[in-house]
Design a protein around this motif. Structure first.
Motif, PDB file in Angstrom:
ATOM      1  N   GLN A 234       0.821  -1.208   0.000  1.00 16.11           N
ATOM      2  CA  GLN A 234       0.000   0.000   0.000  1.00 16.11           C
ATOM      3  C   GLN A 234       0.855   1.258   0.000  1.00 16.11           C
ATOM      4  OE1 GLN A 234      -4.374  -1.077   1.621  1.00 16.11           O
ATOM      5  NE2 GLN A 234      -3.038  -0.073   3.059  1.00 16.11           N
ATOM      6  N   GLU A 235       1.988   1.221   0.678  1.00 14.91           N
ATOM      7  CA  GLU A 235       2.898   2.370   0.635  1.00 14.91           C
ATOM      8  C   GLU A 235       3.371   2.608  -0.793  1.00 14.91           C
ATOM      9  OE1 GLU A 235       6.098   1.607   3.310  1.00 14.91           O
ATOM     10  OE2 GLU A 235       4.817   1.524   5.095  1.00 14.91           O
ATOM     11  N   ARG A 236       3.670   1.524  -1.497  1.00 16.97           N
ATOM     12  CA  ARG A 236       4.110   1.665  -2.892  1.00 16.97           C
ATOM     13  C   ARG A 236       2.963   2.161  -3.764  1.00 16.97           C
ATOM     14  NH1 ARG A 236       6.401  -3.420  -1.624  1.00 16.97           N
ATOM     15  NH2 ARG A 236       4.861  -4.526  -2.899  1.00 16.97           N
ATOM     16  N   PHE A 237       1.748   1.679  -3.507  1.00 15.78           N
ATOM     17  CA  PHE A 237       0.597   2.149  -4.278  1.00 15.78           C
ATOM     18  C   PHE A 237       0.484   3.665  -4.201  1.00 15.78           C
ATOM     19  CE2 PHE A 237      -1.919  -2.016  -3.309  1.00 15.78           C
ATOM     20  CZ  PHE A 237      -1.128  -2.701  -4.205  1.00 15.78           C
ATOM     21  N   VAL A 238       0.589   4.196  -2.980  1.00 10.51           N
ATOM     22  CA  VAL A 238       0.448   5.643  -2.779  1.00 10.51           C
ATOM     23  C   VAL A 238       1.513   6.387  -3.566  1.00 10.51           C
ATOM     24  CG1 VAL A 238       0.557   7.505  -1.094  1.00 10.51           C
ATOM     25  CG2 VAL A 238      -0.652   5.385  -0.530  1.00 10.51           C
ATOM     26  N   ALA A 239       2.753   5.905  -3.454  1.00 10.32           N
ATOM     27  CA  ALA A 239       3.859   6.577  -4.146  1.00 10.32           C
ATOM     28  C   ALA A 239       3.725   6.460  -5.655  1.00 10.32           C
ATOM     29  CB  ALA A 239       5.193   5.985  -3.686  1.00 10.32           C
ATOM     30  N   LEU A 240       3.219   5.325  -6.123  1.00 12.67           N
ATOM     31  CA  LEU A 240       3.159   5.084  -7.566  1.00 12.67           C
ATOM     32  C   LEU A 240       2.088   5.926  -8.250  1.00 12.67           C
ATOM     33  CD1 LEU A 240       4.881   3.310  -9.359  1.00 12.67           C
ATOM     34  CD2 LEU A 240       3.177   1.496  -9.173  1.00 12.67           C
ATOM     35  N   THR A 241       1.150   6.446  -7.475  1.00  5.07           N
ATOM     36  CA  THR A 241       0.157   7.329  -8.100  1.00  5.07           C
ATOM     37  C   THR A 241       0.822   8.557  -8.709  1.00  5.07           C
ATOM     38  OG1 THR A 241      -0.268   8.455  -5.996  1.00  5.07           O
ATOM     39  CG2 THR A 241      -1.710   6.602  -6.568  1.00  5.07           C
TER      40      THR A 241
ATOM     41  N   ALA B 292      -7.448   6.394  -2.057  1.00  2.44           N
ATOM     42  CA  ALA B 292      -7.866   4.989  -2.065  1.00  2.44           C
ATOM     43  C   ALA B 292      -6.676   4.055  -1.859  1.00  2.44           C
ATOM     44  CB  ALA B 292      -8.562   4.664  -3.382  1.00  2.44           C
ATOM     45  N   ALA B 293      -5.539   4.415  -2.445  1.00  5.09           N
ATOM     46  CA  ALA B 293      -4.365   3.543  -2.384  1.00  5.09           C
ATOM     47  C   ALA B 293      -3.910   3.277  -0.961  1.00  5.09           C
ATOM     48  CB  ALA B 293      -3.225   4.149  -3.200  1.00  5.09           C
ATOM     49  N   SER B 294      -4.104   4.239  -0.077  1.00  5.86           N
ATOM     50  CA  SER B 294      -3.631   4.080   1.305  1.00  5.86           C
ATOM     51  C   SER B 294      -4.469   3.080   2.096  1.00  5.86           C
ATOM     52  CB  SER B 294      -3.642   5.438   2.016  1.00  5.86           C
ATOM     53  OG  SER B 294      -4.972   5.922   2.137  1.00  5.86           O
ATOM     54  N   ILE B 295      -5.659   2.735   1.595  1.00  8.47           N
ATOM     55  CA  ILE B 295      -6.529   1.765   2.280  1.00  8.47           C
ATOM     56  C   ILE B 295      -7.032   0.702   1.307  1.00  8.47           C
ATOM     57  CG2 ILE B 295      -7.277   3.279   4.162  1.00  8.47           C
ATOM     58  CD1 ILE B 295      -9.715   4.061   2.509  1.00  8.47           C
ATOM     59  N   LEU B 296      -6.327   0.531   0.207  1.00  9.05           N
ATOM     60  CA  LEU B 296      -6.823  -0.300  -0.894  1.00  9.05           C
ATOM     61  C   LEU B 296      -7.056  -1.755  -0.480  1.00  9.05           C
ATOM     62  CD1 LEU B 296      -7.473   0.378  -3.860  1.00  9.05           C
ATOM     63  CD2 LEU B 296      -5.250  -0.539  -4.481  1.00  9.05           C
ATOM     64  N   LYS B 297      -6.193  -2.273   0.372  1.00  8.97           N
ATOM     65  CA  LYS B 297      -6.268  -3.681   0.763  1.00  8.97           C
ATOM     66  C   LYS B 297      -6.783  -3.864   2.187  1.00  8.97           C
ATOM     67  CE  LYS B 297      -4.355  -5.134  -3.110  1.00  8.97           C
ATOM     68  NZ  LYS B 297      -5.069  -5.983  -4.083  1.00  8.97           N
ATOM     69  N   ALA B 298      -7.310  -2.805   2.798  1.00  6.51           N
ATOM     70  CA  ALA B 298      -7.703  -2.865   4.204  1.00  6.51           C
ATOM     71  C   ALA B 298      -8.787  -3.901   4.470  1.00  6.51           C
ATOM     72  CB  ALA B 298      -8.170  -1.483   4.675  1.00  6.51           C
TER      73      ALA B 298
ATOM     74  N   ILE C 117      -9.649   3.077 -12.455  1.00  5.03           N
ATOM     75  CA  ILE C 117      -8.751   2.625 -13.532  1.00  5.03           C
ATOM     76  C   ILE C 117      -7.306   2.725 -13.071  1.00  5.03           C
ATOM     77  CG2 ILE C 117      -7.925   3.161 -15.855  1.00  5.03           C
ATOM     78  CD1 ILE C 117     -10.786   4.213 -16.451  1.00  5.03           C
ATOM     79  N   LEU C 118      -7.000   3.825 -12.415  1.00  2.00           N
ATOM     80  CA  LEU C 118      -5.625   4.064 -11.968  1.00  2.00           C
ATOM     81  C   LEU C 118      -5.206   3.039 -10.913  1.00  2.00           C
ATOM     82  CD1 LEU C 118      -4.335   7.669 -11.377  1.00  2.00           C
ATOM     83  CD2 LEU C 118      -3.373   5.724 -10.194  1.00  2.00           C
ATOM     84  N   THR C 119      -6.032   2.804  -9.893  1.00  2.00           N
ATOM     85  CA  THR C 119      -5.660   1.841  -8.852  1.00  2.00           C
ATOM     86  C   THR C 119      -5.605   0.417  -9.407  1.00  2.00           C
ATOM     87  OG1 THR C 119      -7.982   1.749  -8.130  1.00  2.00           O
ATOM     88  CG2 THR C 119      -6.496   3.187  -6.892  1.00  2.00           C
ATOM     89  N   ALA C 120      -6.461   0.123 -10.391  1.00  2.23           N
ATOM     90  CA  ALA C 120      -6.426  -1.205 -11.002  1.00  2.23           C
ATOM     91  C   ALA C 120      -5.098  -1.428 -11.724  1.00  2.23           C
ATOM     92  CB  ALA C 120      -7.587  -1.373 -11.980  1.00  2.23           C
ATOM     93  N   ILE C 121      -4.592  -0.398 -12.392  1.00  2.00           N
ATOM     94  CA  ILE C 121      -3.296  -0.511 -13.070  1.00  2.00           C
ATOM     95  C   ILE C 121      -2.176  -0.640 -12.041  1.00  2.00           C
ATOM     96  CG2 ILE C 121      -1.618   0.721 -14.502  1.00  2.00           C
ATOM     97  CD1 ILE C 121      -3.981   1.958 -16.017  1.00  2.00           C
ATOM     98  N   ILE C 122      -2.204   0.197 -11.007  1.00  2.00           N
ATOM     99  CA  ILE C 122      -1.140   0.193  -9.997  1.00  2.00           C
ATOM    100  C   ILE C 122      -1.046  -1.159  -9.304  1.00  2.00           C
ATOM    101  CG2 ILE C 122      -0.546   1.112  -7.721  1.00  2.00           C
ATOM    102  CD1 ILE C 122      -1.389   3.845  -8.696  1.00  2.00           C
ATOM    103  N   ASP C 123      -2.178  -1.711  -8.916  1.00  2.00           N
ATOM    104  CA  ASP C 123      -2.190  -3.001  -8.219  1.00  2.00           C
ATOM    105  C   ASP C 123      -1.517  -4.075  -9.061  1.00  2.00           C
ATOM    106  OD1 ASP C 123      -3.071  -4.967  -6.236  1.00  2.00           O
ATOM    107  OD2 ASP C 123      -4.540  -5.580  -7.730  1.00  2.00           O
ATOM    108  N   LYS C 124      -1.816  -4.122 -10.347  1.00  2.00           N
ATOM    109  CA  LYS C 124      -1.288  -5.164 -11.219  1.00  2.00           C
ATOM    110  C   LYS C 124       0.177  -4.911 -11.568  1.00  2.00           C
ATOM    111  CE  LYS C 124      -5.919  -5.924 -13.065  1.00  2.00           C
ATOM    112  NZ  LYS C 124      -6.516  -5.171 -11.927  1.00  2.00           N
ATOM    113  N   VAL C 125       0.520  -3.666 -11.830  1.00  2.00           N
ATOM    114  CA  VAL C 125       1.907  -3.344 -12.179  1.00  2.00           C
ATOM    115  C   VAL C 125       2.831  -3.628 -11.000  1.00  2.00           C
ATOM    116  CG1 VAL C 125       3.490  -1.434 -12.679  1.00  2.00           C
ATOM    117  CG2 VAL C 125       1.402  -1.703 -14.014  1.00  2.00           C
TER     118      VAL C 125
END
Length: 683
Positions: free
Chosen positions: A356-363, A380-386, A441-449
């Motif tokens: 999740q830390e990486r998700f936030v930074a990758l935005t 959303a990225a900071s709580i994406l997997k909560a 769309i953005l979080t879906a890309i970040i999660d997979k990448v």
């Protein structure tokens, strides 16, 4: 011709195994008959929870007599050669036939009664049956050689034209007697022959045809819902499963407490479906407090007692679900997210909290693309997997993401944040729907990448048919998210940024950007093949190197495909390949460009002029992403290239002229490579 019936009766066969069991029975039967020389036509395969049945019609009464000949050595051959042939055939010298000085081994196999063939085949079929899980039973189970079956085998019906095919398997002797419904029938059911089998069992309240039971469940479940003013939520998987659980299906509609509807509808449907095998219903497009269960008996009270019992069981399940829902609502997602430090993403890739830390930074890598959605995506990225640590997802893991969206909405978070959490797992497959909101769309890309970069960087990439981390699916998901939304996004910087974030956290990963881009190229070829795009043209564009904008790449590929289908394109490609082959041979000899021809021939001069005009135009068009224009520029070379090869000798005796002409071909190759690597194009 004869008809054959085989019924293998046992204790309850799991519904999920019945389709595979029917296929296995057909495969084994056909193989056994083929080995014995018995021709088999169409087979009928049925199953119920307590039996597998096969009907073969039109079997021959007996197999044909067979005469086999094996050619051997000459009669005058050395004794050693003759001895080897005799060992091979198992015959003596006197049993061989001699024709024109050559020896033949002749064996005649008489025909066999089909009943005898079947008597041998049935035990082999039963013992050779492959089940996902099987067991031994009784005193015989002390031996590892005892019969294994999915559940204890209880009876075998084997009838050929009404006569019993006598055989024995594990102490079970074949006959004509079976049993009917567990409650609606008593005593044995004597089957006359294959033709009467289904009717004999129907009279004993067993519908042996699984497809008939499925049809009944579909129709009666829909009727029950309609009679109550409701609409059945159709579920074909549930139809098949209920048919595999019943021999006399009776769909019944019941109601549950309306108060349970405070729980998200997906939870109610999953609880009813997974735990109880119930259908759910809708009223005016919303989930209704109703369910349809499938009884296995025709109750004398019309099913009231069955409905009441099922209602109690479902109420207990829904009470648990409501408790989980209410407990989860007491804890904000941000507080739930702190628990993710205890969950390992992968032993080589750290925790889910680090993800999740990486998700936030990758935005931050999306300031150009989807820039207006970055703030919501970051939130959303900071709580994406909560929701992974919530009670509800602990009970129903398949609801991850979806439940996070519900909890986010209950907290009053903005709708784009809710959508980003809810939809970030999408698409789950090639035909799955895509998220539509920008942050999602953005979080879906970040999660997979992030997953792709990590697993490739840890050298955990897919191999052959093995893909334990579903990385092919993740790459296809990213491709769809980018191409179907027309996102202008450079993948290589995104991969690099993702790897850098891992390393900043002390997680050692390799820079696998180039491998990932090749992996995406392979996935793109698979995906685009269905759209009619040639894989070699995708290769031709990727081969130029550095092309990591999928939208731009596909635009170039589409223009290239249209071009190579024209006469100009086909002829230019042929000219290019001729030029490339000449250059390849000369470059091996050490040829270097640089010479000029002070007096070029007319066709040579025409090509020089055409290249001087077309090459800059093609380069300028490519820079402007006008790939159709780039192809048009290359098309203008076609006639000049044709004339050059028709009238000019490249390998001139004068070394200077020869070198200049090779240089001209090199310019032609370079001009086409502004658009694509034509050497990768087939044809």
């Amino acid at each position: 011709m004869s008809d054959f019936l085989l019924e293998l009766r046992s204790e309850e066969i799991p519904a999920r195994m019945q389709a595979g069991a029917r296929a296995e029975l057909e495969k084994l039967f056909r193989a056994a008959m083929a080995a014995a020389g018995v021709a088999v036509g169409e087979l009928t395969l049925w199953s119920t929870p307590r039996r597998l049945a096969l009907i073969a019609r039109g079997l021959p009464v007996a197999t044909q007599a067979v005469r086999e000949e094996v050619k051997g050595p000459k009669a005058s051959a050395p004794e050693q050669a003759l001895a080897g042939f005799l060992r091979k055939t198992g015959l003596t010298r006197e049993q061989l036939e001699e024709r024109d000085g050559v020896l033949f081994a002749v064996t005649e196999k008489p025909g066999r009664a089909t009943a005898d063939v079947l008597a041998e085949a049935i035990p082999a079929i039963v013992r050779g049956f492959s089940w996902p899980k099987s067991q031994r039973w009784g005193a015989a189970s002390l031996s590892t050689e005892s019969l294994r079956w999915v559940r204890p085998l209880q009876g075998i019906v084997a009838l050929l034209d009404g006569a019993v095919v006598e055989c024995e398997v594990g102490g079970i002797v074949s006959g004509r007697e079976t049993v009917g419904h567990r409650f609606h029938s008593s005593g044995v059911v004597s089957v006359a022959d294959a033709a009467s089998y289904a009717d004999d069992l129907r009279a004993a309240h067993v519908l042996v045809n699984h497809e008939e039971r499925q049809d009944i469940i579909r129709a009666k479940a829909k009727e029950a819902a309609s009679a109550a003013g409701l609409t059945l939520v159709e579920d074909e998987g549930l139809v098949i499963e209920n048919a595999g659980l019943t021999e006399w299906p009776q769909p019944l509609l019941g109601r549950f407490d309306e108060a349970f509807l405070e729980v998200p509808p997906e939870v109610i449907q999953l609880t009813a479906r997974v735990n109880q095998k119930y259908f759910v219903c809708e009223e005016n497009g919303k989930l209704a407090n109703a369910f349809v269960c499938t009884a296995n008996i025709d109750a004398i009270d019309g099913g009231k007692g069955i409905i009441a019992g099922n209602r109690k069981v479902l109420a207990a399940r829904l009470s648990d679900a409501r408790f989980f829902w209410q407990q989860d609502l007491k804890i904000k997602l941000a507080d739930q997210a702190k628990k993710l430090e205890r969950i390992t993403f992968h032993e080589k890739l750290g925790t889910v909290a680090q993800r999740q830390e990486r998700f936030v930074a990758l935005t931050g890598a999306f300031q150009g693309a989807l820039a207006q959605s970055v703030d919501h995506a970051r939130a959303a990225a900071s709580i994406l997997k909560a929701d992974l640590v919530t009670e509800m997802v602990g009970e129903f893991p398949e609801l991850q993401g979806l439940m996070g969206g519900y909890y986010a909405a209950a907290e009053g978070l903005p709708a784009p944040v809710v959508a980003a959490i809810r939809d970030h797992y999408k698409p789950a497959g090639q035909s799955d729907e895509l998220p539509v909101e920008g942050a999602a769309i953005l979080t879906a890309i970040i999660d997979k990448v992030d997953a792709l970069v990590g697993f490739f960087g840890a050298d955990l990439k897919p191999t052959g048919s093995k893909d334990p981390f579903a990385l092919r699916r993740a790459a296809l998901g990213v491709i769809r998210l980018i191409t179907e939304n027309g996102l202008r996004l450079n993948l290589l910087p995104l991969f690099g940024a993702g790897a850098g974030l891992y390393r900043d956290q002390g997680v050692a990963v390799n820079d696998a950007a180039d491998d990932l881009l090749s992996f995406f190229a392979d996935r793109l070829k698979v995906q685009q093949k269905e759209a009619g795009v040639r894989h070699d043209l995708i290769d031709a564009v990727f081969a130029l190197g550095g092309e990591d904008d999928l939208v731009r790449l596909l635009a170039r590929v589409h223009a290239l495909q249209a071009f190579v289908q024209t006469d100009d394109g086909k002829n230019l490609l042929a000219g290019y390949k001729r030029a490339a082959n000449i250059l390849k041979a000369e470059e091996k000899k050490g040829w270097e460009a640089g010479a000029t021809n002070p007096a070029p021939e007319p066709a040579e001069a025409a090509l020089i002029a055409a290249l001087a005009d077309a090459a800059p135009r093609a380069e300028k068009a490519v820079a402007a992403e006008d790939f159709t224009g780039a192809m048009a520029a290359l098309a203008s070379l076609r006639s000049a290239v044709d004339e050059f090869f028709n009238h000019v000798t490249v390998n001139a005796e004068d070394q200077g002229i020869r070198s200049a002409r090779l240089g001209l071909l090199s310019q032609l190759r370079a001009a086409t490579h502004k658009v694509a690597d034509f050497s990768r194009i087939e044809g």
